[in-house]
Design a protein around this motif. Sequence first.
Motif, PDB file in Angstrom:
ATOM      1  N   MET A  70     -30.190 -30.676 -33.235  1.00  0.00           N
ATOM      2  CA  MET A  70     -29.985 -31.746 -33.882  1.00  0.00           C
ATOM      3  C   MET A  70     -28.724 -32.397 -33.511  1.00  0.00           C
ATOM      4  N   SER A  71     -27.649 -31.201 -33.888  1.00  0.00           N
ATOM      5  CA  SER A  71     -26.318 -31.705 -33.643  1.00  0.00           C
ATOM      6  C   SER A  71     -26.041 -32.362 -32.134  1.00  0.00           C
ATOM      7  N   THR A  73     -28.243 -33.654 -30.206  1.00  0.00           N
ATOM      8  CA  THR A  73     -28.777 -34.909 -29.734  1.00  0.00           C
ATOM      9  C   THR A  73     -27.987 -36.052 -30.287  1.00  0.00           C
ATOM     10  N   THR A  74     -27.418 -35.689 -31.528  1.00  0.00           N
ATOM     11  CA  THR A  74     -26.684 -36.784 -32.306  1.00  0.00           C
ATOM     12  C   THR A  74     -25.351 -37.153 -31.543  1.00  0.00           C
ATOM     13  N   ARG A  75     -24.692 -35.947 -31.073  1.00  0.00           N
ATOM     14  CA  ARG A  75     -23.435 -36.107 -30.310  1.00  0.00           C
ATOM     15  C   ARG A  75     -23.724 -36.964 -28.934  1.00  0.00           C
ATOM     16  N   GLU A  78     -23.871 -40.396 -29.676  1.00  0.00           N
ATOM     17  CA  GLU A  78     -22.439 -41.012 -29.645  1.00  0.00           C
ATOM     18  C   GLU A  78     -21.690 -41.046 -28.360  1.00  0.00           C
ATOM     19  N   THR A  84     -25.395 -44.257 -34.340  1.00  0.00           N
ATOM     20  CA  THR A  84     -26.164 -43.021 -35.099  1.00  0.00           C
ATOM     21  C   THR A  84     -26.472 -43.750 -36.289  1.00  0.00           C
ATOM     22  N   GLU A  85     -27.687 -43.158 -36.979  1.00  0.00           N
ATOM     23  CA  GLU A  85     -28.114 -43.419 -38.010  1.00  0.00           C
ATOM     24  C   GLU A  85     -27.074 -43.122 -39.230  1.00  0.00           C
ATOM     25  N   MET A 103     -22.965 -35.469 -42.426  1.00  0.00           N
ATOM     26  CA  MET A 103     -23.784 -35.224 -41.177  1.00  0.00           C
ATOM     27  C   MET A 103     -24.369 -33.863 -41.395  1.00  0.00           C
ATOM     28  N   LYS A 107     -28.511 -33.385 -41.016  1.00  0.00           N
ATOM     29  CA  LYS A 107     -28.987 -32.296 -40.129  1.00  0.00           C
ATOM     30  C   LYS A 107     -30.214 -31.496 -40.883  1.00  0.00           C
TER      31      LYS A 107
END
Length: 344
Positions: A70-71, A73-75, A78, A84-85, A103, A107
């Motif tokens: 999850m981290s 994919t979010t990064r 970015e 990002t949501e 954050m 997650k």
Amino acid sequence: MKRTDIGGQAVIEGVMMRSEKGTALVVRRPDGSLAKEFHHQKTRYKKGSFPTWPIVRGVYAFVKSLSDGMSITTRAAELLGEETEQPSKFELWLSKRFNKSAMDVMKAVAIFLALVLAIGLFVLLPIGVVELIEWIFGEMSLVWSTVVQGIVRLIIFLLYIYGISKIKDIKRVFMYHGAEHKTIACFEAELPMTPENAAKCTRLHPRCGTNYLFLTMAISIVVTTAVTALCALIPGFKAWQEVGLNRFLFRVARIVLIPLIAGISYEVLKAAAKRDNTVCRIVRAPGLALQHLTTKEPTPDMLEVAIASFELALHPPKGDLEFEIPKQEESKPEPQPAAEEPIA
């Protein structure tokens, strides 16, 4: 052929590679440049400690992969420049309540929702399908009911993988997944690390997460059926069956057994990847076949991204490397011509 312990994950327009030293992430930005990051592994469990025990380490690896995935994919989003949501009011309340960053809360909520979806799709839905079958054709024994549920769960899993592989954005992620595998295969074949050489290598890998997921599905059928058969030998089991208590208990047990099944699957995957005998090839075969769906042939520029991530994981910098995301300049409103005064 040499072997590497570096593993990876495909993300949005990029590839993450993880080594014993840390995690490398490389993303292709819209302008064609490569955004590169590396973070050294901050905590490692000591050999012989509880998290490194057989079976237990598989559960830890499963949970960590969910959190890290999850981290990362979010990064990656970015680095790509995507918005990002933003945390919801509820997530902000949880952040203040538990003194955690927004954050981290996002997650945790995402992982919880993913687990709820997985339980609903792969536990509750198969139970509902079997109950419908029993309503039409008559009640089955508990052992047969368990076996049929496992088969239904496996079919749902295969249909799910096939369905998402047709989504355009997911297909690109699967192409980067193929690039990740080809890069590792190129290194293990001791070829120069170039996109041309990597393109010739296989995109199927025995230690892929796809193999792990399939093994988890298959082993769950074996474990739950074995537990059901053993419990049928308990004195008073028939009395439970008459009031339907046994079916309720087994539904709860299937959820409780998920960590055990995940741990066993992890050990089987490691053992099957280390050896090349007939039994191990049979164990690997379904997962490798499924990788024809979860990996696609990558383009040369995707291979370049995967190789850059692999090289960064193999030869990391001394300190952490963080990509500075350029701040978007606020667009200033264009000056408007002064309004003409009306003619008297």
